[in-house]
Design an enzyme around this catalytic site. Structure first.
Site, PDB file in Angstrom:
ATOM      1  N   ASP A  53      35.708  32.041  49.078  1.00  0.00           N
ATOM      2  CA  ASP A  53      34.927  30.819  49.338  1.00  0.00           C
ATOM      3  C   ASP A  53      35.702  29.495  49.221  1.00  0.00           C
ATOM      4  O   ASP A  53      36.456  29.298  48.262  1.00  0.00           O
ATOM      5  CB  ASP A  53      33.792  30.669  48.322  1.00  0.00           C
ATOM      6  CG  ASP A  53      33.018  31.928  48.076  1.00  0.00           C
ATOM      7  OD1 ASP A  53      33.309  32.944  48.716  1.00  0.00           O
ATOM      8  OD2 ASP A  53      32.123  31.893  47.231  1.00  0.00           O
ATOM      9  N   GLU A 223      23.751  33.051  47.506  1.00  0.00           N
ATOM     10  CA  GLU A 223      24.994  32.495  46.972  1.00  0.00           C
ATOM     11  C   GLU A 223      25.290  31.148  47.634  1.00  0.00           C
ATOM     12  O   GLU A 223      24.754  30.831  48.702  1.00  0.00           O
ATOM     13  CB  GLU A 223      26.172  33.445  47.258  1.00  0.00           C
ATOM     14  CG  GLU A 223      25.983  34.844  46.682  1.00  0.00           C
ATOM     15  CD  GLU A 223      27.173  35.781  46.921  1.00  0.00           C
ATOM     16  OE1 GLU A 223      27.560  36.473  45.980  1.00  0.00           O
ATOM     17  OE2 GLU A 223      27.697  35.834  48.051  1.00  0.00           O
TER      18      GLU A 223
HETATM   19  C1  FRU Z   1      30.513  34.350  47.480  1.00  0.00           C
HETATM   20  C2  FRU Z   1      30.786  34.690  46.035  1.00  0.00           C
HETATM   21  C3  FRU Z   1      30.169  33.672  45.096  1.00  0.00           C
HETATM   22  C4  FRU Z   1      31.009  33.785  43.868  1.00  0.00           C
HETATM   23  C5  FRU Z   1      32.369  34.049  44.450  1.00  0.00           C
HETATM   24  C6  FRU Z   1      33.227  34.931  43.614  1.00  0.00           C
HETATM   25  O1  FRU Z   1      31.430  34.886  48.367  1.00  0.00           O
HETATM   26  O2  FRU Z   1      30.319  36.001  45.751  1.00  0.00           O
HETATM   27  O3  FRU Z   1      28.796  33.873  44.860  1.00  0.00           O
HETATM   28  O4  FRU Z   1      30.974  32.626  43.089  1.00  0.00           O
HETATM   29  O5  FRU Z   1      32.170  34.650  45.715  1.00  0.00           O
HETATM   30  O6  FRU Z   1      34.525  35.012  44.122  1.00  0.00           O
END
Ligand code: FRU
Length: 506
Positions: A53, A223
């Site tokens: 992300d 998310e």
């Molecule tokens: C989304 C996610 C988020 C989390 C991160 C962990 O892709 O699952 O919810 O904070 O990646 O790397």
């Protein structure tokens, strides 16, 4: 004794070697190494190792910051740190040192950065404050601040600032200053809803409300939320982004809601939810930049160009010793568009700054070229844009086939109702079953006339219909760049041109 000194010396050498591996200070500004097979030439990727992300997107004193989920020690997900890159034009990126490393509260999961103009938190006027998820035994929210333009961060001694209330998935804070109610607002993904909190000082948070039960896609936990205003036809609407499993073409995608935010509650207007920011398979967890100057006024977005269905097994950009896995989408500007049925849709198009790496347009076809295969004159460039404007009437179909000398190809087919991207013969596909699946999207509007913009890089194809009324972002792994175009179909298209891009790593 001699032996003991020997052992200590060897240990010291090993320790300095290991920390050198994790330290990215050695990454040069202009990098001649960003040339590997599949390595994106017009998209951000980390020099080496894993990314997911985008985090902490903020503009501050002439720089666009792009923090990102990063494992500095390997090309698979895990050991999450915040990587860091900056740009002055949203196109060329310079990777800096890791910004936040795991600590006793856990790994550093996704979050945001705000500029604390009035020193509400007490870290100084204009301190950059990162708000992120500490992912240990439980997920809680922590903060850290920087007073040197994001080059170094100090974690707040009172972390976590928002403890876990007994919710397993409790993460990805996105904070903004809500001027109407004069308070900081935090959005947090809480299982399959978004919870809203408020604060006066970024340190103590009070719960306000929750949104999401019974509306939209619930194919998995929610998310990476984001909330921001966009104006249209003299009206201001609030747009809520949420990323989750349940995407229209399988795996993960970003859905959105359009409505109102009054400082306490978000309410969605009627629309045929779920609606998706992008109908391709590979645009996930995207959020928008905070603190863009008012005289610019754009809402700028970037996503992670991948899908949790297969993210850990996509081919790496093969830099030694470990490889680099994952990249971001092009930066896009978000806008609203009214559908004929009265509801609003979110548009996204590539930012105008792309012009700075674009070479001249070359006309490539006219009405007579149907079913011929044309060589695209790439002059050794490794990325390009195709643009087609034409008409697709009700009974008509247009197919564009992009191929290379090995006859690896992908196809883009559009008629007056839908757009289909096929990558089952696109190159390497066998690392995951679901990778070969088609992406299909409604067209959401008029195809008579229609305009298609297609951005092709060494491992991606991003398609935009009618200036972003629809976008489809997809990874592809051809052994060499597609350098041939075949146009097929019974249609009366009129105009196609293309242009190459210079590499952003030049
Ligand atoms: C989304 C996610 C988020 C989390 C991160 C962990 O892709 O699952 O919810 O904070 O990646 O790397």
């Amino acid at each position: 004794m001699k032996k003991a000194i020997h052992i200590i010396l060897i240990t010291l050498v090993l320790v300095s070697f290991v920390s050198c591996e994790a330290d990215e200070t050695t990454i040069p500004t202009v990098n001649t190494e960003y040339r590997e097979q599949y390595r994106p030439q017009i998209h951000f990727s980390a020099k080496r190792n894993w990314i997911n992300d985008p985090n902490g997107l903020v503009y501050f004193e002439g720089e666009y910051h792009l923090f990102f989920q990063h494992n500095p020690l390997g090309a698979e997900w895990g050991n999450m740190n915040w990587g860091h890159a900056v740009s002055t034009d949203l196109i060329h990126w310079k990777q800096l040192n890791v910004a936040l490393m795991p600590d006793h509260l856990g790994d550093i999961f996704s979050g945001c950065v705000v500029v604390d103009k009035n020193n509400n938190a007490g870290f100084g006027n204009n301190a950059m404050v990162a708000i992120y998820t500490s992912a240990g035994k439980v997920q809680s929210q922590s903060i850290a601040y920087s007073t040197d333009k994001g080059r170094t961060f100090t974690k707040y001694s009172g972390n976590p600032v928002l403890a876990n209330p007994g919710i397993a998935d409790f993460r990805d804070p996105k904070v903004f200053w809500h001027n109407e109610s004069k308070q900081w607002i935090m959005l947090l993904a809480t299982n399959q809803t978004i919870s809203f909190y408020r604060s006066a000082n970024l340190k103590s948070w009070t719960r306000l409300s929750e949104f999401g039960s019974g509306i939209g896609s619930h194919g998995g936990v929610w998310e990476c939320p984001d909330l921001f205003p966009l104006s249209t036809e003299n009206e201001k609407k609030w747009v809520l982004l949420v990323s989750n499993f349940g995407a229209p073409n399988g795996g993960t995608g970003t859905q959105y809601f359009i409505g109102h935010f009054d400082g306490t509650n978000f309410t969605a207007e009627d629309a045929p939810y779920p609606l998706w920011l992008d109908y391709g398979k590979d645009n996930y967890a995207g959020i928008t930049w905070d603190n863009i100057p008012v005289n610019d006024g754009r809402r700028l977005h970037i996503g992670w160009m991948n899908n949790w269905q297969y993210a850990n097994s996509i081919p790496v950009f093969n830099i030694t010793p470990k490889g680099s896995r994952g990249s971001m989408t092009l930066v896009r500007e978000l806008n609203l568009q009214k559908h004929p049925d009265g509801y609003f849709l979110l548009k996204n198009k590539v930012v105008r700054e792309i012009e700075s790496i674009a070479n001249d347009w070359q006309p490539i076809i006219d009405e007579s070229i149907s079913s011929k295969t044309l060589a695209l004159k790439l002059d050794d460039k490794k990325a390009y844009q195709l643009q087609l404007s034409g008409k697709i009437a009700d009974s008509e179909t247009l197919t564009l086939k992009l191929s290379n000398a090995k006859n690896e190809f992908c196809t883009i087919t559009i008629d007056s109702r839908k757009l289909i991207f096929k990558r089952s013969d696109s190159g390497v596909i066998n690392f995951a079953n679901a990778f070969a699946d088609n992406s299909e999207s409604p067209v959401f509007g008029n195809t008579n006339p229609v305009k298609l913009d297609i951005y092709v890089d060494q491992s991606s194809v991003e398609i935009f219909v009618n200036d972003g009324a629809v976008s489809l972002t997809n990874l592809v792994f051809p052994s060499t760049l597609y350098d041939k175009l075949t146009v097929e179909g019974n249609n009366s298209y009129v105009n196609t041109q293309f242009r190459t891009f210079n590499s952003i790593w030049e």
